[in-house]
Design an enzyme around this catalytic site. Sequence first.
Site, PDB file in Angstrom:
ATOM      1  N   ARG A   1      88.281  80.756   6.157  1.00 55.84           N
ATOM      2  CA  ARG A   1      88.048  80.516   7.579  1.00 55.84           C
ATOM      3  C   ARG A   1      86.936  81.395   8.126  1.00 55.84           C
ATOM      4  NH1 ARG A   1      86.790  77.093  10.080  1.00 55.84           N
ATOM      5  NH2 ARG A   1      88.449  75.966   8.972  1.00 55.84           N
TER       6      ARG A   1
ATOM      7  N   GLU B   1      58.753  88.066  35.899  1.00 56.52           N
ATOM      8  CA  GLU B   1      59.336  86.807  36.370  1.00 56.52           C
ATOM      9  C   GLU B   1      58.687  86.397  37.688  1.00 56.52           C
ATOM     10  OE1 GLU B   1      63.847  85.680  36.582  1.00 56.52           O
ATOM     11  OE2 GLU B   1      63.270  86.508  38.534  1.00 56.52           O
TER      12      GLU B   1
END
Length: 310
Positions: free
Chosen positions: A122, A216
Amino acid sequence: MGADARDRVGTIDARLGRHAGTSATPPPDVVAECVERALDEDLRPDGDLTAGLLPEGVVVTAGIGARSAGVLAGSDCATEAFRQVDPDIRVAWRRADGDPLDSGEVIATVTGPLASVLTAERTALNFVSHLSGIATLVARWVDVAGDGAVVWDTRKTTPGLRVLEKAAVRSGGGANHRANLSEWVMIKDNHLFGTDMVSAVNEARSLWPGRIVHVECDDIDQVGLALEAGADAILLDNMAPDEVRECVDLVGKQEGKRPLLEASGGITLDVLADYAATGVDCISSGVLTNSAPTLDVGLDMGPDLEGLSE
């Protein structure tokens, strides 16, 4: 514009010393650490109780299969999971990270003690499924963007798995934005309280000369300020394609070194081609790492798998 965009991204990678920037392989020490943590959460405190029911001395050959089409990533993590559980397990990969996968194909064989293989199963599959899901989604974005723009990831990653997820982005044909907060200076609107963009860029240059300064911008007026400040890269945030194109035109008129232009914010696969056609260098999205669906992979045993690892 496509080749120019890749050159500008390559220049940033070179300045950062990213010698493995185009490699899909994550650092082995990070792989080992992440796998150790994953196994620890699966096996503490008493190990695999169900494995204690299995007969000793039984050696099996199992196949890891792709149950849907996609792009492989995370093979090193799966191999390391089997190795940490039992060094006697042998894993033979028939595909490498970055390779396309067909639905139904066996992509690796695993040979070793039955109990050990099932204990590691898993954890190994979780890594492959999650990271291949990222690589598969990135590959779709890269295909749609074509030569128009480089597909960039973000820092919106699973805590503790960023290095692995960024490697998966490279497996899908994308490129990496900054790895963490110390890699370069990125000035966003929330950083401008009590100051202004030009002053913030100048202060960054003074404190960390030679570092990349990324700014930004929400509109074309801010782009003009970023150009005035001499930013190395400009993020065009939440702009429509026409606004992005206008900013690209403005930057193209600048003499001398051209900053890298990134578009981000609300960009989906449905509108990606429109943004890629604007002339922007990079298109980034947190969706690539924080919302990618897993790729369905499984481990199966049976007589038909005998000899596949030879």
